[in-house]
Motif scaffolding. Structure first.
Motif, mmCIF file in Angstrom:
data_model
loop_
_atom_site.group_PDB
_atom_site.id
_atom_site.type_symbol
_atom_site.label_atom_id
_atom_site.label_comp_id
_atom_site.label_asym_id
_atom_site.label_seq_id
_atom_site.Cartn_x
_atom_site.Cartn_y
_atom_site.Cartn_z
ATOM 1 N N ALA A 140 22.535 24.083 47.069
ATOM 2 C CA ALA A 140 22.777 22.890 46.251
ATOM 3 C C ALA A 140 23.567 23.263 44.998
ATOM 4 O O ALA A 140 24.473 22.532 44.583
ATOM 5 C CB ALA A 140 21.453 22.217 45.881
ATOM 6 N N VAL A 141 23.259 24.411 44.403
ATOM 7 C CA VAL A 141 24.018 24.891 43.241
ATOM 8 C C VAL A 141 25.471 25.120 43.644
ATOM 9 O O VAL A 141 26.402 24.759 42.914
ATOM 10 C CB VAL A 141 23.378 26.176 42.658
ATOM 11 N N MET A 142 25.697 25.693 44.812
ATOM 12 C CA MET A 142 27.066 25.929 45.289
ATOM 13 C C MET A 142 27.813 24.613 45.478
ATOM 14 O O MET A 142 29.007 24.517 45.172
ATOM 15 C CB MET A 142 27.043 26.732 46.586
ATOM 16 N N VAL A 143 27.119 23.596 45.952
ATOM 17 C CA VAL A 143 27.744 22.274 46.106
ATOM 18 C C VAL A 143 28.163 21.739 44.740
ATOM 19 O O VAL A 143 29.287 21.258 44.573
ATOM 20 C CB VAL A 143 26.792 21.290 46.827
ATOM 21 N N VAL A 144 27.277 21.816 43.751
ATOM 22 C CA VAL A 144 27.603 21.321 42.405
ATOM 23 C C VAL A 144 28.795 22.071 41.821
ATOM 24 O O VAL A 144 29.714 21.461 41.265
ATOM 25 C CB VAL A 144 26.391 21.426 41.456
ATOM 26 N N LEU A 145 28.811 23.384 41.952
ATOM 27 C CA LEU A 145 29.925 24.177 41.422
ATOM 28 C C LEU A 145 31.245 23.781 42.075
ATOM 29 O O LEU A 145 32.281 23.703 41.411
ATOM 30 C CB LEU A 145 29.663 25.664 41.628
ATOM 31 N N THR A 146 31.207 23.534 43.370
ATOM 32 C CA THR A 146 32.419 23.130 44.089
ATOM 33 C C THR A 146 32.902 21.766 43.611
ATOM 34 O O THR A 146 34.085 21.588 43.300
ATOM 35 C CB THR A 146 32.155 23.107 45.607
ATOM 36 N N ILE A 147 31.999 20.802 43.545
ATOM 37 C CA ILE A 147 32.380 19.463 43.083
ATOM 38 C C ILE A 147 32.933 19.542 41.661
ATOM 39 O O ILE A 147 33.971 18.940 41.357
ATOM 40 C CB ILE A 147 31.180 18.499 43.155
ATOM 41 N N ASP A 148 32.257 20.288 40.792
ATOM 42 C CA ASP A 148 32.705 20.409 39.409
ATOM 43 C C ASP A 148 34.100 21.023 39.333
ATOM 44 O O ASP A 148 34.953 20.558 38.580
ATOM 45 C CB ASP A 148 31.697 21.248 38.609
ATOM 46 N N ASP A 149 34.354 22.055 40.138
ATOM 47 C CA ASP A 149 35.676 22.691 40.126
ATOM 48 C C ASP A 149 36.755 21.741 40.638
ATOM 49 O O ASP A 149 37.837 21.651 40.067
ATOM 50 C CB ASP A 149 35.660 23.968 40.958
ATOM 51 N N ILE A 150 36.452 21.029 41.690
ATOM 52 C CA ILE A 150 37.430 20.083 42.239
ATOM 53 C C ILE A 150 37.743 18.993 41.222
ATOM 54 O O ILE A 150 38.899 18.653 40.995
ATOM 55 C CB ILE A 150 36.925 19.488 43.569
ATOM 56 N N LYS A 151 36.719 18.453 40.591
ATOM 57 C CA LYS A 151 36.942 17.392 39.611
ATOM 58 C C LYS A 151 37.677 17.917 38.371
ATOM 59 O O LYS A 151 38.566 17.261 37.861
ATOM 60 C CB LYS A 151 35.611 16.755 39.207
ATOM 61 N N ALA A 152 37.315 19.117 37.915
ATOM 62 C CA ALA A 152 37.940 19.680 36.716
ATOM 63 C C ALA A 152 39.404 19.995 36.941
ATOM 64 O O ALA A 152 40.217 19.885 36.023
ATOM 65 C CB ALA A 152 37.188 20.931 36.279
ATOM 66 N N SER A 153 39.738 20.410 38.147
ATOM 67 C CA SER A 153 41.130 20.799 38.410
ATOM 68 C C SER A 153 41.901 19.730 39.178
ATOM 69 O O SER A 153 43.024 19.938 39.567
ATOM 70 C CB SER A 153 41.161 22.115 39.183
ATOM 71 N N ARG A 154 41.241 18.590 39.373
ATOM 72 C CA ARG A 154 41.883 17.440 40.055
ATOM 73 C C ARG A 154 42.385 17.809 41.435
ATOM 74 O O ARG A 154 43.476 17.431 41.843
ATOM 75 C CB ARG A 154 42.991 16.849 39.217
ATOM 76 N N LYS A 155 41.576 18.580 42.184
ATOM 77 C CA LYS A 155 41.938 18.944 43.551
ATOM 78 C C LYS A 155 41.515 17.871 44.541
ATOM 79 O O LYS A 155 41.452 18.083 45.715
ATOM 80 C CB LYS A 155 41.296 20.281 43.929
#
Length: 156
Positions: A140-155
């Motif tokens: 679940a932590v890995m999911v949050v980190l992925t979502i956060d990275d995608i949103k932060a970098s607009r991927k």
């Protein structure tokens, strides 16, 4: 089991993730750019997981490693409304309200595995993760980190 996921103020993406007792359950540190690697440590400082963003890959894909072994990947489903991600090693699917920063993680039979919500209007990124089974917390932590990275970098 609830976790509070708080980003530190730093030049590197660093996060402390607290359990319900207020103790650090996980610490996260990303390597300096342009490296696409994020390390996850347990409360005793032992590396337990790694996420590697596959650069120049569409759709956005993140490889997950647990205990040094590749376990699968998290992929953003392109053009999905609401936002959707798949976690291939668990058979999970993640659905979310992109603008509301709220996500639900489902197992293959449709049961809720975890819910994720972001606190808005904070100085740093702050999420709440509610995980049904403590054994799923790292994923679940890995999911949050992925979502956060995608949103932060607009991927997305």
């Amino acid at each position: 089991m609830k976790f509070l996921f708080k980003e530190r103020l730093s030049f590197r993406n660093q996060y402390d993730i607290y359990n319900e007792e207020g103790k650090v359950a996980f610490f996260v540190q990303a390597e300096l750019p342009p490296s696409p690697i994020t390390h996850i440590y347990d409360g005793q400082g032992r590396e337990i997981g790694v996420i590697k963003h596959k650069t120049l890959h569409w759709p956005a894909t993140y490889e997950m490693y647990v205990g040094g072994q590749y376990v699968g990947c998290i992929t953003k489903e392109p053009m999905a409304v609401p936002s959707r991600f798949s976690v291939d090693c668990k058979g999970w699917r993640v659905e979310g309200k992109h603008l509301a920063f709220e996500y639900t993680v489902f197992n293959p039979i449709g049961d809720v595995v975890a819910t994720i919500s972001k606190e808005l209007f904070k100085t740093t990124d702050t999420y709440w993760i509610n995980v049904k089974n403590p054994d799923d917390a790292l994923y679940a932590v890995m999911v949050v980190l992925t979502i956060d990275d995608i949103k932060a970098s607009r991927k997305d």
